[in-house]
Design a protein around this motif. Structure first.
Motif, PDB file in Angstrom:
ATOM      1  N   TRP A  15       2.479  -4.918  -2.601  1.00  0.00           N
ATOM      2  CA  TRP A  15       1.611  -4.177  -1.487  1.00  0.00           C
ATOM      3  C   TRP A  15       1.347  -5.041  -0.467  1.00  0.00           C
ATOM      4  CZ3 TRP A  15       1.389   0.847  -1.487  1.00  0.00           C
ATOM      5  CH2 TRP A  15       1.490   1.800  -2.691  1.00  0.00           C
ATOM      6  N   ARG A  17      -0.194  -5.193   3.360  1.00  0.00           N
ATOM      7  CA  ARG A  17      -1.121  -4.324   4.721  1.00  0.00           C
ATOM      8  C   ARG A  17      -0.361  -4.186   5.850  1.00  0.00           C
ATOM      9  NH1 ARG A  17      -5.364  -1.547   4.874  1.00  0.00           N
ATOM     10  NH2 ARG A  17      -5.831  -1.987   2.611  1.00  0.00           N
ATOM     11  N   GLU A  23      -1.238   0.492   3.703  1.00  0.00           N
ATOM     12  CA  GLU A  23      -0.578  -0.467   3.388  1.00  0.00           C
ATOM     13  C   GLU A  23       1.004   0.011   2.752  1.00  0.00           C
ATOM     14  OE1 GLU A  23      -2.498  -2.403   0.155  1.00  0.00           O
ATOM     15  OE2 GLU A  23      -3.333  -0.722  -0.718  1.00  0.00           O
ATOM     16  N   ASP A  39      -5.441   4.219   3.633  1.00  0.00           N
ATOM     17  CA  ASP A  39      -7.016   4.056   2.941  1.00  0.00           C
ATOM     18  C   ASP A  39      -7.715   5.311   2.955  1.00  0.00           C
ATOM     19  OD1 ASP A  39      -6.119   1.482   2.935  1.00  0.00           O
ATOM     20  OD2 ASP A  39      -7.282   0.661   4.350  1.00  0.00           O
TER      21      ASP A  39
END
Length: 82
Positions: A15, A17, A23, A39
């Motif tokens: 992953w 960001r 992400e 998010d």
């Protein structure tokens, strides 16, 4: 379309960001973009190019069309959002 995602193997999944609020999941071996998650949304979006054919999917809308380049043609039909 909402589908429950179950990974049978996540070896190589990494992953990154990509912005302060989201992400991206990608393959550490080949670099392919696989997933995207915002998010606080509680869901993961899957890159449609990763799915086996036939997908049974159709384009619902085009986004960011005001920023598209001159070489990109958008087919008529689906909603277009600036």
């Amino acid at each position: 379309m909402t589908v429950k995602l179950t990974l049978t193997c996540d070896e190589g999944l990494r992953w990154y960001r990509s912005s302060p609020q989201a992400e991206r999941g990608f393959c550490q071996h080949c670099g392919a973009s696989l997933f995207w998650r915002m998010d606080g949304e509680g869901r993961t979006s899957i890159g449609s190019g990763t799915l086996n054919l036939p997908t049974g999917m159709a384009t619902a809308k085009h986004i960011f069309v005001a920023d598209k380049s001159d070489y990109y043609q958008i087919e008529p039909g689906p909603e277009q959002l600036p």
